[in-house]
Design a protein around this motif. Structure first.
Motif, PDB file in Angstrom:
ATOM      1  N   ARG A  10      70.806   8.293  -4.581  1.00 40.81           N
ATOM      2  CA  ARG A  10      69.955   7.821  -4.815  1.00 40.81           C
ATOM      3  C   ARG A  10      68.975   8.061  -4.718  1.00 40.81           C
ATOM      4  O   ARG A  10      67.581   8.595  -5.275  1.00 40.81           O
ATOM      5  CB  ARG A  10      70.638   6.725  -4.392  1.00 40.81           C
ATOM      6  N   ASP A  11      68.171   8.168  -3.150  1.00 41.53           N
ATOM      7  CA  ASP A  11      66.980   8.754  -2.727  1.00 41.53           C
ATOM      8  C   ASP A  11      66.262  10.352  -3.269  1.00 41.53           C
ATOM      9  O   ASP A  11      65.564  10.386  -3.874  1.00 41.53           O
ATOM     10  CB  ASP A  11      66.764   8.369  -1.087  1.00 41.53           C
ATOM     11  N   GLN A  12      67.603  11.435  -3.475  1.00 40.58           N
ATOM     12  CA  GLN A  12      66.998  12.676  -3.700  1.00 40.58           C
ATOM     13  C   GLN A  12      66.933  12.568  -5.078  1.00 40.58           C
ATOM     14  O   GLN A  12      65.790  13.420  -5.995  1.00 40.58           O
ATOM     15  CB  GLN A  12      68.543  13.395  -3.946  1.00 40.58           C
ATOM     16  N   ASN A  13      67.097  12.168  -6.125  1.00 41.07           N
ATOM     17  CA  ASN A  13      67.085  11.632  -7.685  1.00 41.07           C
ATOM     18  C   ASN A  13      65.481  10.934  -7.573  1.00 41.07           C
ATOM     19  O   ASN A  13      64.886  11.388  -8.056  1.00 41.07           O
ATOM     20  CB  ASN A  13      68.607  11.065  -8.480  1.00 41.07           C
ATOM     21  N   LEU A  14      65.457  10.246  -6.676  1.00 41.82           N
ATOM     22  CA  LEU A  14      64.155  10.065  -7.423  1.00 41.82           C
ATOM     23  C   LEU A  14      63.009  10.612  -6.836  1.00 41.82           C
ATOM     24  O   LEU A  14      62.108  10.335  -7.598  1.00 41.82           O
ATOM     25  CB  LEU A  14      63.875   8.590  -5.787  1.00 41.82           C
ATOM     26  N   TRP A  15      63.437  11.525  -5.674  1.00 43.76           N
ATOM     27  CA  TRP A  15      61.793  11.964  -5.327  1.00 43.76           C
ATOM     28  C   TRP A  15      61.797  13.068  -6.638  1.00 43.76           C
ATOM     29  O   TRP A  15      61.077  13.553  -6.901  1.00 43.76           O
ATOM     30  CB  TRP A  15      62.794  12.953  -4.208  1.00 43.76           C
ATOM     31  N   PHE A  16      63.659  13.740  -6.726  1.00 44.75           N
ATOM     32  CA  PHE A  16      63.567  15.056  -7.351  1.00 44.75           C
ATOM     33  C   PHE A  16      62.564  14.331  -8.846  1.00 44.75           C
ATOM     34  O   PHE A  16      61.873  15.244  -9.937  1.00 44.75           O
ATOM     35  CB  PHE A  16      64.039  15.612  -8.368  1.00 44.75           C
ATOM     36  N   ARG A  17      62.964  13.309  -9.621  1.00 43.65           N
ATOM     37  CA  ARG A  17      62.622  12.315 -11.144  1.00 43.65           C
ATOM     38  C   ARG A  17      60.729  12.651 -10.876  1.00 43.65           C
ATOM     39  O   ARG A  17      60.190  13.566 -12.018  1.00 43.65           O
ATOM     40  CB  ARG A  17      62.217  11.154 -10.855  1.00 43.65           C
ATOM     41  N   PHE A  18      59.978  13.004  -9.833  1.00 38.86           N
ATOM     42  CA  PHE A  18      58.542  12.764 -10.300  1.00 38.86           C
ATOM     43  C   PHE A  18      57.989  14.342  -9.742  1.00 38.86           C
ATOM     44  O   PHE A  18      56.866  15.061 -10.484  1.00 38.86           O
ATOM     45  CB  PHE A  18      57.965  12.200  -9.013  1.00 38.86           C
ATOM     46  N   ALA A  19      58.928  15.091  -8.683  1.00 34.71           N
ATOM     47  CA  ALA A  19      58.069  16.813  -8.938  1.00 34.71           C
ATOM     48  C   ALA A  19      59.025  17.792  -9.390  1.00 34.71           C
ATOM     49  O   ALA A  19      58.726  18.456 -10.148  1.00 34.71           O
ATOM     50  CB  ALA A  19      58.052  16.869  -7.841  1.00 34.71           C
ATOM     51  N   GLU A  20      60.277  18.109  -9.419  1.00 30.92           N
ATOM     52  CA  GLU A  20      60.980  18.657  -9.407  1.00 30.92           C
ATOM     53  C   GLU A  20      61.308  19.149 -11.177  1.00 30.92           C
ATOM     54  O   GLU A  20      61.209  19.883 -10.998  1.00 30.92           O
ATOM     55  CB  GLU A  20      62.464  18.733  -9.142  1.00 30.92           C
ATOM     56  N   ALA A  21      61.929  17.809 -11.243  1.00 33.38           N
ATOM     57  CA  ALA A  21      62.124  18.131 -13.296  1.00 33.38           C
ATOM     58  C   ALA A  21      61.175  17.994 -13.359  1.00 33.38           C
ATOM     59  O   ALA A  21      61.750  18.259 -14.868  1.00 33.38           O
ATOM     60  CB  ALA A  21      63.078  16.267 -13.522  1.00 33.38           C
ATOM     61  N   GLN A  22      59.744  16.784 -13.207  1.00 28.44           N
ATOM     62  CA  GLN A  22      58.721  17.272 -13.944  1.00 28.44           C
ATOM     63  C   GLN A  22      58.274  18.574 -15.051  1.00 28.44           C
ATOM     64  O   GLN A  22      58.034  19.276 -15.525  1.00 28.44           O
ATOM     65  CB  GLN A  22      57.673  16.447 -13.702  1.00 28.44           C
ATOM     66  N   PHE A  23      58.368  19.528 -12.998  1.00 25.83           N
ATOM     67  CA  PHE A  23      57.824  21.373 -13.070  1.00 25.83           C
ATOM     68  C   PHE A  23      58.757  21.632 -13.572  1.00 25.83           C
ATOM     69  O   PHE A  23      58.621  22.454 -14.370  1.00 25.83           O
ATOM     70  CB  PHE A  23      57.729  21.148 -11.881  1.00 25.83           C
ATOM     71  N   ASP A  24      59.789  21.491 -13.561  1.00 25.48           N
ATOM     72  CA  ASP A  24      61.189  22.574 -14.754  1.00 25.48           C
ATOM     73  C   ASP A  24      60.785  22.192 -16.153  1.00 25.48           C
ATOM     74  O   ASP A  24      60.445  23.431 -16.667  1.00 25.48           O
ATOM     75  CB  ASP A  24      62.676  21.871 -14.151  1.00 25.48           C
ATOM     76  N   ARG A  25      60.737  21.028 -16.655  1.00 30.60           N
ATOM     77  CA  ARG A  25      60.563  20.519 -18.090  1.00 30.60           C
ATOM     78  C   ARG A  25      59.490  20.883 -18.764  1.00 30.60           C
ATOM     79  O   ARG A  25      59.940  21.414 -19.614  1.00 30.60           O
ATOM     80  CB  ARG A  25      60.530  19.048 -18.124  1.00 30.60           C
ATOM     81  N   TYR A  26      58.652  20.845 -17.471  1.00 32.85           N
ATOM     82  CA  TYR A  26      56.899  22.233 -18.337  1.00 32.85           C
ATOM     83  C   TYR A  26      57.594  23.280 -18.520  1.00 32.85           C
ATOM     84  O   TYR A  26      57.007  23.911 -19.487  1.00 32.85           O
ATOM     85  CB  TYR A  26      56.005  21.358 -18.071  1.00 32.85           C
ATOM     86  N   MET A  27      58.362  23.827 -17.400  1.00 29.18           N
ATOM     87  CA  MET A  27      58.195  25.460 -17.571  1.00 29.18           C
ATOM     88  C   MET A  27      58.881  26.055 -18.448  1.00 29.18           C
ATOM     89  O   MET A  27      58.706  27.208 -19.428  1.00 29.18           O
ATOM     90  CB  MET A  27      58.561  25.875 -15.842  1.00 29.18           C
ATOM     91  N   GLN A  28      59.746  24.732 -18.760  1.00 35.55           N
ATOM     92  CA  GLN A  28      61.140  25.325 -19.751  1.00 35.55           C
ATOM     93  C   GLN A  28      60.703  25.479 -21.219  1.00 35.55           C
ATOM     94  O   GLN A  28      61.002  25.232 -22.081  1.00 35.55           O
ATOM     95  CB  GLN A  28      62.763  24.811 -19.548  1.00 35.55           C
ATOM     96  N   SER A  29      59.594  24.726 -21.300  1.00 35.35           N
ATOM     97  CA  SER A  29      59.272  24.272 -22.384  1.00 35.35           C
ATOM     98  C   SER A  29      58.010  25.308 -23.238  1.00 35.35           C
ATOM     99  O   SER A  29      57.534  25.283 -24.022  1.00 35.35           O
ATOM    100  CB  SER A  29      58.345  22.618 -22.935  1.00 35.35           C
ATOM    101  N   ALA A  30      57.220  26.565 -22.358  1.00 33.34           N
ATOM    102  CA  ALA A  30      55.735  26.891 -21.665  1.00 33.34           C
ATOM    103  C   ALA A  30      56.460  27.703 -22.180  1.00 33.34           C
ATOM    104  O   ALA A  30      57.252  28.442 -21.993  1.00 33.34           O
ATOM    105  CB  ALA A  30      55.561  26.648 -20.926  1.00 33.34           C
ATOM    106  N   LYS A  31      55.615  28.578 -22.962  1.00 31.39           N
ATOM    107  CA  LYS A  31      55.812  29.954 -23.824  1.00 31.39           C
ATOM    108  C   LYS A  31      55.204  30.681 -22.864  1.00 31.39           C
ATOM    109  O   LYS A  31      54.158  31.111 -22.907  1.00 31.39           O
ATOM    110  CB  LYS A  31      54.997  30.212 -25.323  1.00 31.39           C
ATOM    111  N   LEU A  32      55.938  31.319 -22.239  1.00 33.03           N
ATOM    112  CA  LEU A  32      55.587  32.647 -21.067  1.00 33.03           C
ATOM    113  C   LEU A  32      55.456  34.232 -21.493  1.00 33.03           C
ATOM    114  O   LEU A  32      56.614  34.289 -22.757  1.00 33.03           O
ATOM    115  CB  LEU A  32      56.877  32.119 -20.001  1.00 33.03           C
TER     116      LEU A  32
END
Length: 359
Positions: free
Chosen positions: A337-359
């Motif tokens: 529960r605590d890990q998912n709270l943390w990952f929601r703000f930083a890890e997941a948001q960063f990953d989502r952006y990078m996977q949608s970006a045109k690299l």
């Protein structure tokens, strides 16, 4: 000969004359056998045991050697716990959830549906209460455990027919690793627990309708794309599947502090190397699989929702009936529960952006 040399030699001579040679504590060579649950052809997952053995030998200057044995050489793939517990071998390398038939609690050390991802599980084991709780649990099996690698999030497997609704799982005969089969059963499927080296033949002959293993790199090696083209994601039952090294308690306790430290550091090195290999090799393998005709498909949301519902219901039932499960799962769930709270703000948001970006 100078004065200092005379004194030094005289000192040695007097000791020898007195019959009291300096004590030399040479450690006896140590030879262990390790049995793996994985075929040698899989250089990632079987290879983690090789990395461990090589590290032990290097750190000990060749005084501590571990020979690695594939399934069937010493014991069957699913005979690791019994062999280590009885002292038939000193060590094993396996996926704990294979042994949920002994106690469902084993599954928590590898992966459970909708559980921790690989980083979260490593954090729970090394810096949370995971390793401590499992040391207590494994004590009843005469086993000392160490994390032994992680596959990262896995794919959802290969299917002869597309899975368009939850109804398509009814009667589906699927090779699925260990504990996750309990959830598949609740969804109407028919789980099959088959060792990695025997899966292809079962899928080819139609003994099973679908299989999951790990991900692109290993799946390509096993050739599943030749007999089933529908490749689903995500493997909701394995968000980060961890392996473990099992050490016979008596064998471990007989080690010197130095050799215990070698074992601890060699397992940690193997743990890191295994996931690095999967992360590095999966992308190219996925491209090759698609080029060979694999159809990469997402599980429909209703299927995911049903799987989540049945998983949570199962965990509640086990907590009410199995004290071992309840003790460890309570801590695991709080950490998740605590890990998912943390990952929601930083890890997941960063990953989502990078996977949608045109690299």
């Amino acid at each position: 000969m100078d004065r200092r040399s005379l004194i030094r030699h005289a000192g040695i001579a007097s000791v020898l004359a007195a019959g009291a040679a300096p004590a030399v504590h040479a450690q006896a060579a140590i030879r262990w056998r390790l049995t793996s649950s994985f075929p040698k052809a899989l250089d990632t997952i079987h290879g983690a045991a090789d990395v461990f053995a090589q590290s032990v030998k290097a750190m000990s200057g060749g005084k501590f050697e571990v020979t690695v044995h594939a399934p069937g050489e010493l014991v069957p793939a699913f005979g690791v716990v019994d062999a280590v517990q009885a002292g038939t071998v000193e060590a094993g390398h396996t996926a704990p959830y294979y042994f949920f038939g002994k106690d469902d609690t084993f599954a928590l050390a590898t992966a459970i549906p909708f559980g921790l991802n690989s980083r979260q599980l490593t954090a729970w084991m090394y810096d949370g209460n995971g390793l401590k709780l499992f040391r207590e649990f494994y004590d009843q099996y005469n086993i000392v455990n160490f994390p032994g690698g992680n596959t990262g999030s896995q794919m959802g497997g290969w299917y002869r027919k597309e899975i368009k609704t939850a109804a398509d799982l009814k009667g589906l005969k699927m090779r699925i690793g260990g504990f996750a089969g309990k959830v598949l059963t609740r969804m109407g499927g028919v789980p099959q627990n088959i060792p990695g080296g025997e899966i292809y033949q079962a899928l080819e002959k139609g003994t099973i309708d679908a299989t999951e293993w790990i991900g692109p790199y290993d799946d390509e090696k096993l050739g599943f794309q030749k007999v089933a083209k529908n490749y689903y994601y995500p493997g909701w039952w394995e968000g980060g599947a961890q392996l473990e090294f099992y050490i016979n308690k008596a064998a471990y306790n007989a080690l010197s502090p130095e050799n215990k430290a070698i074992v601890e550091n060699a397992t940690a090195h193997a743990h890191t190397v295994m996931q690095a290999r999967y992360d590095a090799r999966n992308p190219a393998a996925l491209k090759r699989l698609v080029a060979a005709g694999a159809k990469v498909l997402a599980f429909p949301k209703p299927v995911m929702d049903l799987a989540f519902k049945e998983s949570m219901a199962l965990y509640s039932e086990l907590s009410a009936s199995n004290p071992n499960w309840k003790k460890i799962y309570t801590d695991y769930a709080n950490f998740r529960r605590d890990q998912n709270l943390w990952f929601r703000f930083a890890e997941a948001q960063f990953d989502r952006y990078m996977q949608s970006a045109k690299l």
